[in-house]
Enzyme design. Structure first.
Site, PDB file in Angstrom:
ATOM      1  N   GLY A   1       0.798  -1.229   0.000  1.00  0.00           N
ATOM      2  CA  GLY A   1       0.000   0.000   0.000  1.00  0.00           C
ATOM      3  C   GLY A   1       0.826   1.272   0.000  1.00  0.00           C
TER       4      GLY A   1
ATOM      5  N   HIS B   1       8.865   6.101   5.134  1.00  0.00           N
ATOM      6  CA  HIS B   1       8.294   6.908   6.223  1.00  0.00           C
ATOM      7  C   HIS B   1       7.526   5.989   7.161  1.00  0.00           C
ATOM      8  CE1 HIS B   1       5.625   6.803   2.720  1.00  0.00           C
ATOM      9  NE2 HIS B   1       4.625   6.731   3.576  1.00  0.00           N
TER      10      HIS B   1
HETATM   11  P1  5GP Z   1       2.075   5.572   1.935  1.00  0.00           P
HETATM   12  O1  5GP Z   1       0.822   5.394   1.113  1.00  0.00           O
HETATM   13  O2  5GP Z   1       3.276   5.691   1.016  1.00  0.00           O
HETATM   14  O3  5GP Z   1       2.253   4.605   3.035  1.00  0.00           O
HETATM   15  O4  5GP Z   1       1.911   6.965   2.649  1.00  0.00           O
HETATM   16  C1  5GP Z   1       2.011   8.192   1.985  1.00  0.00           C
HETATM   17  C2  5GP Z   1       1.283   9.214   2.822  1.00  0.00           C
HETATM   18  O5  5GP Z   1       1.729  10.492   2.410  1.00  0.00           O
HETATM   19  C3  5GP Z   1      -0.224   9.195   2.646  1.00  0.00           C
HETATM   20  O6  5GP Z   1      -0.849   8.995   3.909  1.00  0.00           O
HETATM   21  C4  5GP Z   1      -0.552  10.560   2.044  1.00  0.00           C
HETATM   22  O7  5GP Z   1      -1.739  11.118   2.545  1.00  0.00           O
HETATM   23  C5  5GP Z   1       0.663  11.384   2.422  1.00  0.00           C
HETATM   24  N1  5GP Z   1       1.011  12.414   1.475  1.00  0.00           N
HETATM   25  C6  5GP Z   1       1.088  12.301   0.116  1.00  0.00           C
HETATM   26  N2  5GP Z   1       1.482  13.456  -0.442  1.00  0.00           N
HETATM   27  C7  5GP Z   1       1.676  14.324   0.598  1.00  0.00           C
HETATM   28  C8  5GP Z   1       2.082  15.691   0.642  1.00  0.00           C
HETATM   29  O8  5GP Z   1       2.346  16.348  -0.350  1.00  0.00           O
HETATM   30  N3  5GP Z   1       2.151  16.256   1.895  1.00  0.00           N
HETATM   31  C9  5GP Z   1       1.859  15.556   3.030  1.00  0.00           C
HETATM   32  N4  5GP Z   1       1.952  16.222   4.170  1.00  0.00           N
HETATM   33  N5  5GP Z   1       1.466  14.275   3.017  1.00  0.00           N
HETATM   34  C10 5GP Z   1       1.373  13.665   1.803  1.00  0.00           C
END
Ligand code: 5GP
Ligand code: ZN
Length: 115
Positions: free
Chosen positions: A94, A101
């Site tokens: 996901g 992160h």
């Molecule tokens: P992943 O899906 O990779 O585990 O998590 C990525 C997270 O980054 C998601 O929860 C999404 O809402 C967040 N996200 C994506 N783009 C940005 C952004 O430009 N700024 C911030 N603050 N969060 C972001």
């Protein structure tokens, strides 16, 4: 630094975010689309696309990564009720942003198994 990485752009201040923690090696920001009352993303400043790309060279960085997440949780008193840390990795995991992160989520009760 990867040119096309949104988190690298945030780390280098080319894009804006609500920064909640920063030191020489890490940054933590509020998630733009929070899934809980507290939803913080804790990232190394170094661009590592996925956790499978972590090498022995990153060992100390990885230890500190979790220490930073726990410190943020502890400074905010989140341990009283508990919190969840999540790392989504790769397509099936996901992951949508290719810069590793930890999601630090708190402020509501989470269920298991994940969806
Ligand atoms: P992943 O899906 O990779 O585990 O998590 C990525 C997270 O980054 C998601 O929860 C999404 O809402 C967040 N996200 C994506 N783009 C940005 C952004 O430009 N700024 C911030 N603050 N969060 C972001
Ligand atoms: Zn990056």
């Amino acid at each position: 630094m990867a040119e096309d990485c949104i988190f690298c752009k945030i780390v280098t201040r080319q894009s804006r975010a609500r920064i909640v923690y920063e030191d020489d090696l890490f940054m933590a920001i509020e998630d733009i689309n929070p899934q809980a009352p507290v939803h913080i993303l804790v990232m190394p400043k170094k661009h590592i696309p996925e956790i499978q790309h972590i090498t022995n060279e990153d060992k100390e960085l990885m230890k500190r990564w979790f220490w930073v997440a726990v410190k943020i949780a502890s400074d905010r008193g989140l341990a009283k009720t508990g919190y969840r840390t999540v790392i989504n990795d790769g397509v099936d995991g996901g992951q949508t942003v290719g810069h590793i992160h930890i999601h630090l989520l708190s402020g509501r009760k989470f269920s298991w198994p994940p969806g």
